[in-house]
Structure formats: structure tokens, C-alpha cells
Design a protein around this motif. Sequence first.
Motif, PDB file in Angstrom:
ATOM      1  N   PRO A 402      19.922 -16.858  43.027  1.00  0.00           N
ATOM      2  CA  PRO A 402      18.647 -16.630  43.721  1.00  0.00           C
ATOM      3  C   PRO A 402      18.864 -16.338  45.201  1.00  0.00           C
ATOM      4  O   PRO A 402      19.748 -16.910  45.846  1.00  0.00           O
ATOM      5  CB  PRO A 402      17.897 -17.950  43.518  1.00  0.00           C
ATOM      6  CG  PRO A 402      18.538 -18.582  42.329  1.00  0.00           C
ATOM      7  CD  PRO A 402      19.977 -18.183  42.382  1.00  0.00           C
ATOM      8  N   GLY A 403      18.057 -15.430  45.730  1.00  0.00           N
ATOM      9  CA  GLY A 403      18.117 -15.083  47.144  1.00  0.00           C
ATOM     10  C   GLY A 403      16.736 -14.766  47.663  1.00  0.00           C
ATOM     11  O   GLY A 403      15.728 -14.980  46.975  1.00  0.00           O
ATOM     12  N   GLU A 404      16.669 -14.285  48.884  1.00  0.00           N
ATOM     13  CA  GLU A 404      15.386 -13.913  49.446  1.00  0.00           C
ATOM     14  C   GLU A 404      14.861 -12.648  48.780  1.00  0.00           C
ATOM     15  O   GLU A 404      15.624 -11.760  48.397  1.00  0.00           O
ATOM     16  CB  GLU A 404      15.519 -13.673  50.958  1.00  0.00           C
ATOM     17  CG  GLU A 404      15.839 -14.917  51.754  1.00  0.00           C
ATOM     18  CD  GLU A 404      15.864 -14.630  53.250  1.00  0.00           C
ATOM     19  OE1 GLU A 404      15.582 -13.474  53.637  1.00  0.00           O
ATOM     20  OE2 GLU A 404      16.174 -15.565  54.007  1.00  0.00           O
ATOM     21  N   MET A 405      13.529 -12.591  48.657  1.00  0.00           N
ATOM     22  CA  MET A 405      12.911 -11.423  48.047  1.00  0.00           C
ATOM     23  C   MET A 405      13.091 -10.215  48.957  1.00  0.00           C
ATOM     24  O   MET A 405      12.883 -10.279  50.162  1.00  0.00           O
ATOM     25  CB  MET A 405      11.419 -11.689  47.795  1.00  0.00           C
ATOM     26  CG  MET A 405      10.752 -10.648  46.920  1.00  0.00           C
ATOM     27  SD  MET A 405       9.076 -11.162  46.431  1.00  0.00           S
ATOM     28  CE  MET A 405       9.469 -12.506  45.311  1.00  0.00           C
ATOM     29  N   GLY A 406      13.516  -9.104  48.373  1.00  0.00           N
ATOM     30  CA  GLY A 406      13.733  -7.876  49.135  1.00  0.00           C
ATOM     31  C   GLY A 406      13.307  -6.678  48.320  1.00  0.00           C
ATOM     32  O   GLY A 406      12.681  -6.807  47.268  1.00  0.00           O
ATOM     33  N   PRO A 407      13.643  -5.491  48.761  1.00  0.00           N
ATOM     34  CA  PRO A 407      13.184  -4.277  48.071  1.00  0.00           C
ATOM     35  C   PRO A 407      13.791  -4.090  46.688  1.00  0.00           C
ATOM     36  O   PRO A 407      13.302  -3.262  45.916  1.00  0.00           O
ATOM     37  CB  PRO A 407      13.621  -3.154  49.019  1.00  0.00           C
ATOM     38  CG  PRO A 407      14.708  -3.731  49.854  1.00  0.00           C
ATOM     39  CD  PRO A 407      14.388  -5.173  49.988  1.00  0.00           C
TER      40      PRO A 407
END
Length: 557
Positions: A402-407
Motif C-alpha cells: 500500500p502507498g499514497e493514492m496517485g494517478p
Amino acid sequence: MLTELRLAGFGVVDEASLQLGPGLTALTGETGAGKTMIVAGLGQLLGARGDAGMVRRGSERALVEGRWQVPASVVADVAELGGDVDDGDELVTVRRVSANGRSKAVVGGCQVPVSTLAGVLNELATIHGQSEQQRLATPERQREILDAWARPSTLQEYRRDWNERRAAIAELAELVEQATVRAREIDMLRFGVEEISTVAPEPGEDEALSTEASRLMDADDLRQLADAVQKALSGDEDDFDVPSAVGLLGEARKTLSSLAGKDKLAEELSLRAQEAQFLVDDVAAAVASYSADLVSDPVRLDAVGQRRAQLAGLMRKYGPGLDDVLAWGQEASERLLRLEGSDDRIDVLRARVAELDASLSAAASQISMDRRRASEQLSVLVETELAALAMPHATLVFDVTPGEMGPHGADRIELMFTANPGSAPAPLGKVASGGELSRVRLALEVVLAGESSEHTFVFDEVDAGVGGAVGLEIGRRLQRLANTSQVIVVTHLAQVAAFADAHFVVAKASDGQVTTADVRQLEDTERPAELARMMGGSGRSLAGVDHATELWTAARR
């Protein structure tokens, strides 16, 4: 499929033409001979940046021309651009770069932007060059590889919603930031609109009031003039002896009537006299009515003056003329509606961002599931290829966390690798040697390319850092890929070139001032000598040629 590639004035290549066919094509030659220029030329057709440095010295321009056999979908795309496809499926594409660095692209005889040329041909061909080896160590490329295999079901929808959310956030930030300025403008516009609405001017009212004011101020003079006209037309009630137009014209009409009774030729004159009588009577009546309406009215004159003063006040603020005032009021009302609706727009945007956040979160979860599921399958297939490439203990893992939401979703993707049993996988870019990285790249590309049939794949020194038995396995895999796609490989390994269906050699010559690269296709009888040269021999040694012939025969078998 690429059927012909022609270069002129391109780098060290003065003039070269490669007639290409299906299967596996090898490009070989001494180091620095110019093999990479062939790939660079093809790269120009696929949209690579062009500059004056690629123009051969003494040439006005560099030219690259490609002929392709294309499917019906590309034929339709070219037709939309206004281009033509020869013989139903042969497309000619051209890239020119002038000595001043300007670039032109042509598709099917129609000049197009370079980006359009690239968009058409990227469906047909892919170049895997040396830069791919460095890119393979980046998280962005590792994500692209995994997505190319996984094809997440909601990724396209996610990207669309992400772009919409980004636009909504930007608009929302601007509206909130400009709130004070907007409030100040609303107050100014509202004051102006209310002021104009209170006065309620009518179109042309200022001119009508000006005319009325003049009549009211000059009423006595106008009445005196009207009375003089009335006396001239109808006579003076106090002096019946004063002649009048009505009286004189009446006498003339009666005399002409008597004349007409005696001479028919005078009948028309009598009729015209009657018409004149009627006209003068009508004018006299109108003058009398006009005179009666001329009334001195100081009260009305004062009211007109006040109204004109109101209109003048509006024109000083909002326009040189009354029409300008009315136009400003209309535009201000419309602007006011938009500005006053900004708060509503803020609420709408905030609600939409909340909706998009929920949609993106759900889509990102699905994308993550698709990636994790596909990563396991892809890892197994790539490890199988690596085992065949003399790395039987290699482990390759796509670490999806999981990571930060991005494009591209909400995942961190890292390619973990180890070539040794018992060693824990670590980031590929940190632990893989040059040869290992080359083989991982080939294994990935062979697995991914196997999903795309009837495509042209160009591999630029994919065998860098390897040799011997590994080279044979690389050749076998490229040959297997060539069963369904056209494959062009630039190689320095005889073990790879031996598997090619067609073999081109790039040779360099120099006259002491200008270096020229020449490209020619080898006959079957010439191939063992070139393979012997690549294996470290002179190409004339009987033992070396025998060894090369054995290699070539085994590869063909």
C-alpha cells in the motif's frame, strides 16, 4: 510488419536500405560500425526527438523512410488523417530532419505532427534499447511492466476519475482563494445593478427627453410660428379680408370646375385642384392640432429636467451613452449571477470530490488485487525464462504494498530479485549485475511480447553482458518470439545471430575525412564467415568457419 527501412544522410549512413521480412532478423558488425544508427533511424519513425546532430556532414537533411504492412485498424486511422495506403495494406511513413534541426513527418503521403506519426506506428513496433536496462530499475517502469501483464480492470476508469478529481481540486482551491476578491466584486456589481434598476432607463429615452425639453422651453415661440402658419393657410378670424391659402384654393377649384364643364380637357386640372384642396385642408387641421398641443408646462419641464439628470448620472458612471449603460447593466447582472453562484459551485465541487474519493478508493482496491494476482503468475513465467537463461535459482518478486493514492493507483511496486538460493530478494537495481539485469530484461520482454502477435519488436544489444550457452538460450527465445511477431535484434553474439532468418552486416569505411557505414544482407554462404568473425576468429580460418557452420546448422535445426 516493417518491410523496408531506408536511411539517407543519417549519421554515418550515407544511403542504406534494408528489405525486411517476417521472423528473426539479425544486425551485426564491428563495434562502432553504426549498428545502433539503424535502430536510431527506426526510433525517429516512432517519435524520438530529432536534432541537427543526426544529419550527416555535407547533407542538407537526414531522412528515414519505413514501409509497413498494416492491419485494417491502422488503414482506417490513416484515412482519417487524410493519408493513403498502397495496395490495400502498405503504408509509407517518412521522417525528415533538416540541418537546422527542423523536423517533418509524413504518413501515407500526408504531412502530420511527429506525435501523430508516433501514435500510428507505436501500435506496430516497439524498441527495446539499452536505456531500458536502466529504466528497469525504476519504480515507474516496474509498475508499467506489471500493468502491461495484469491489465487491471478498473485502471482506465481510475485514471479518468483521478484526472477529474485533480481538476475539481484545482478549481475548488481557486474559488476559495478568490473568495474575498469575489465578495468585493459582488458588492460593486450589486450596487450598480440596483442603481440602474431603480432609475429603470428605457432605450432611446435620453433622446426623447431632450426633444421634449426643447419643445417645453420653446413652447411660446413655437406657438407663435404655428399661429402664423395657421393664418396663412386658413385666414384671420378677426380680419376676413386677409387672403388665405384655403380660400384662394377654393376659388381656383370652383373656377376650374366651371372650366371643366365647358372643356373636357380641363377635367384633369379640376381633379388636381380638388386634391390640392383636400391636402391643404389636412395640413391646416394638423397645424391647428399641433398648436393646441403646445402648452407651457413648467411642472413637466422640471420633471423632464430631473429625469435627464438621473440618466446623466448613470451615463457618467456606466457608459458614455444610455445604450452603454443598459449593456453594462445586462453584463453586470450575468456576471453577478455567476459570482453569486460560486458558493453553490464550491458546495457542488466538494460533494463531487467526496464522490470521486470513494470511487477512487474502491477502484484502487480492485487494481491492487489485480496486480497482486497477476504478479504471482508473471513471476513464475519470468523465473522459468531465467532458468533457461542459466539462472536456475533466480527468484523474481513484484512487491506490491500500500502507498499514497496517485494517478496510477495506491500501490508501491518494487521488483525484488536474487540469483542465489537461500538469499532473500532485494531491489533489482541494487543487487543485479549487468549480465543478470540484461537477462531479467530479456525474460520480462519475451514473456510480455508473447502476448502481442503480429508486432515488430526491435532489441538493441539485449545480450549485453552475457555469452556462451546463455547466448544460445537468448537466440532460442528470440526465435520463438519470431514465430508470431517480427523480431529485429542488434547483437554482438554469434550464438544469437545464428538463429536469425535474415542476417545484415553493418560495415564502416573511412576516406580519412568522412566515415561511412554500409549495410548489406548476407547470403547463406556468407553467414558462417560472419559468425566465425563474431566468435573471435578472422572469418577466414577453416576451423573457425567449421565451428560457425556447426553452430548455424544446429540453430536452424
